[in-house]
Design a protein around this motif. Structure first.
Motif, mmCIF file in Angstrom:
data_model
loop_
_atom_site.group_PDB
_atom_site.id
_atom_site.type_symbol
_atom_site.label_atom_id
_atom_site.label_comp_id
_atom_site.label_asym_id
_atom_site.label_seq_id
_atom_site.Cartn_x
_atom_site.Cartn_y
_atom_site.Cartn_z
ATOM 1 N N ALA A 18 63.523 -37.563 50.684
ATOM 2 C CA ALA A 18 63.981 -37.208 51.926
ATOM 3 C C ALA A 18 64.251 -38.357 52.327
ATOM 4 O O ALA A 18 65.363 -38.437 53.843
ATOM 5 N N HIS A 19 63.667 -39.255 52.440
ATOM 6 C CA HIS A 19 63.100 -40.348 53.898
ATOM 7 C C HIS A 19 64.215 -41.347 53.091
ATOM 8 O O HIS A 19 64.915 -41.827 53.566
ATOM 9 N N MET A 20 64.089 -41.748 51.570
ATOM 10 C CA MET A 20 65.145 -42.307 51.490
ATOM 11 C C MET A 20 67.104 -42.327 51.457
ATOM 12 O O MET A 20 67.641 -43.045 51.309
ATOM 13 N N VAL A 21 66.914 -40.417 51.660
ATOM 14 C CA VAL A 21 68.552 -40.416 52.284
ATOM 15 C C VAL A 21 68.240 -39.887 53.308
ATOM 16 O O VAL A 21 69.565 -39.403 53.692
ATOM 17 N N GLY A 60 61.598 -44.578 51.494
ATOM 18 C CA GLY A 60 62.727 -45.396 52.443
ATOM 19 C C GLY A 60 63.761 -46.545 52.513
ATOM 20 O O GLY A 60 63.159 -47.209 51.296
ATOM 21 N N GLY A 61 64.978 -46.248 52.047
ATOM 22 C CA GLY A 61 65.480 -46.928 51.347
ATOM 23 C C GLY A 61 65.733 -47.048 49.703
ATOM 24 O O GLY A 61 65.848 -46.278 49.336
ATOM 25 N N SER A 62 65.465 -47.691 49.139
ATOM 26 C CA SER A 62 64.987 -47.622 47.620
ATOM 27 C C SER A 62 63.960 -47.554 47.814
ATOM 28 O O SER A 62 63.294 -48.063 46.472
ATOM 29 N N ALA A 67 72.053 -32.979 50.553
ATOM 30 C CA ALA A 67 71.643 -33.108 51.013
ATOM 31 C C ALA A 67 71.104 -33.889 49.237
ATOM 32 O O ALA A 67 70.392 -34.678 49.183
ATOM 33 N N LEU A 68 71.001 -33.258 48.271
ATOM 34 C CA LEU A 68 70.006 -32.753 46.924
ATOM 35 C C LEU A 68 70.933 -33.771 45.614
ATOM 36 O O LEU A 68 70.444 -34.051 45.652
ATOM 37 N N SER A 104 61.645 -35.040 61.974
ATOM 38 C CA SER A 104 61.882 -33.423 62.513
ATOM 39 C C SER A 104 62.912 -32.725 62.028
ATOM 40 O O SER A 104 63.128 -31.715 62.668
ATOM 41 N N SER A 105 63.162 -33.180 60.622
ATOM 42 C CA SER A 105 64.161 -31.628 59.731
ATOM 43 C C SER A 105 62.960 -31.340 57.872
ATOM 44 O O SER A 105 62.202 -32.457 58.313
#
Length: 347
Positions: A294-297, A266-268, A243-244, A302-303
């Protein structure tokens, strides 16, 4: 016999003296871009928004000292960091050349300075050294220059700041600043007409966030932290590291300033509020900044990659501990003490 020995010693002395003289005769030309007489400034108050957000201002976070070919004979040198950079060497790689060439030295380039110059070999010496200190002759390019498609550039140096900036080369982020509200709609969460101050502050913020992301301490903190995925399952060490790594490998970051909320991602797209851009040099912003990355990836609310769990664990918590320690140790590349525009740090 004695004559032969003396002759050999004499030849050795002559040989090594000549070799030393040959190396010392090739020196790398030095420049300074530290005043209005030898450079211009990007992101000055009053600069047109379309210029500040143009494609020409896109840069790699791993190359904040950016060099690009304008044409066959001319290069542009730009510092996208809000701090002065000193004692840097610009490296030129020519297609087919075995090693990068030490094109020029920069005694100092002021924060956000930009300047176009002719290649040094167009008007001066054609003798250069490569990174192995072997002499390279560029006479063949003195008249015609070098096709843009045949060259690439990087920078290097031994100062503490340069070493920290070079550590960001692990990242793939290409940074571009955006006005995400061109119609000035007051009903959305994007600031109308971002200004030069926003971008100046963002430029330092994104460097420090990049420095956090590539830190070995951050990788260890993620590996050791209980983090839940989108399905509420505890992630394995490999999954957390992956994830990192996804954050490290993000190719684009289109950066803007938000209002009404603290961040959007989100996205880029990567947006943070001005209170984040003001406070990041003294206060840990990870709860917001890591949340949006984190949203971007691909992680949702919920995480615990985005929000801490009920046990107060997660990615933002782990990153926050590292960021706080880095602030305490004065480790970041961009600091209150070296930021070039002190009034930007006032409320």
């Amino acid at each position: 016999m004695k004559k032969n020995v003396l002759l050999m010693l004499t030849l050795c002395i002559v040989f090594f003296s000549c070799e030393k003289d040959n190396i010392s005769s090739v020196s790398t030309v030095a420049y300074s871009f530290d005043s209005d007489s030898n450079s211009k400034l990007m992101f000055k108050d009053g600069e047109p928004l379309e210029t500040m957000t143009s494609e020409s201002r896109r840069y790699e976070v791993g190359k904040v000292l950016r060099v690009k070919a304008i044409n066959e004979t001319t290069i542009e040198i730009a510092n996208f960091a809000p701090v002065d950079i000193e004692s840097a060497t610009i490296l030129l790689t020519i297609e087919g050349q075995a090693k990068p060439i030490k094109l020029l030295k920069i005694n100092k380039i002021r924060a956000h300075a930009v300047q176009e110059i002719k290649y040094p070999f167009m008007e001066g010496t054609t003798a250069f050294l490569d990174t192995n200190n072997n002499e390279v002759n560029l006479t063949q390019y003195k008249v015609t220059g070098i096709p843009i498609s045949k060259v690439s550039f990087d920078f290097t140096g031994e100062t503490e700041l340069i070493k920290k900036l070079k550590s960001l080369a692990k990242l793939k982020w290409k940074i571009k600043y955006h006005d995400f509200d061109p119609s000035d709609d007051p009903n959305n969460n994007w600031k109308e007409n971002i200004d030069a101050k926003d971008i100046r502050r963002f430029s330092g913020f994104i460097i420090n966030m990049a420095y956090l992301i590539v830190s070995d301490n951050t990788m260890k903190a993620f590996a050791d932290e209980p983090i839940y995925d989108n399905d509420g399952m505890l992630m394995t060490v490999d999954q957390k590291k992956a994830a990192l790594q996804k954050m490290i490998d993000m190719p684009m970051m289109n950066c803007g300033v938000v209002v009404n909320v603290s961040g959007l991602g989100g996205g880029s797209t990567y947006g943070v509020a001005n209170h984040v851009l003001h406070d990041y040099l003294t206060v840990d912003p990870s709860f917001i900044t890591i949340h949006e990355m984190a949203h971007m990836v691909g992680f949702s609310h919920s995480s615990s990659m985005t929000y801490p769990s009920k046990e107060n664990t997660g990615a933002t918590v782990a990153a926050g501990r590292v960021y706080t320690q880095m602030l305490k140790n004065d480790e970041f590349p961009i600091k209150v003490s070296n930021y070039y525009y002190p009034s930007d740090l006032l409320k």
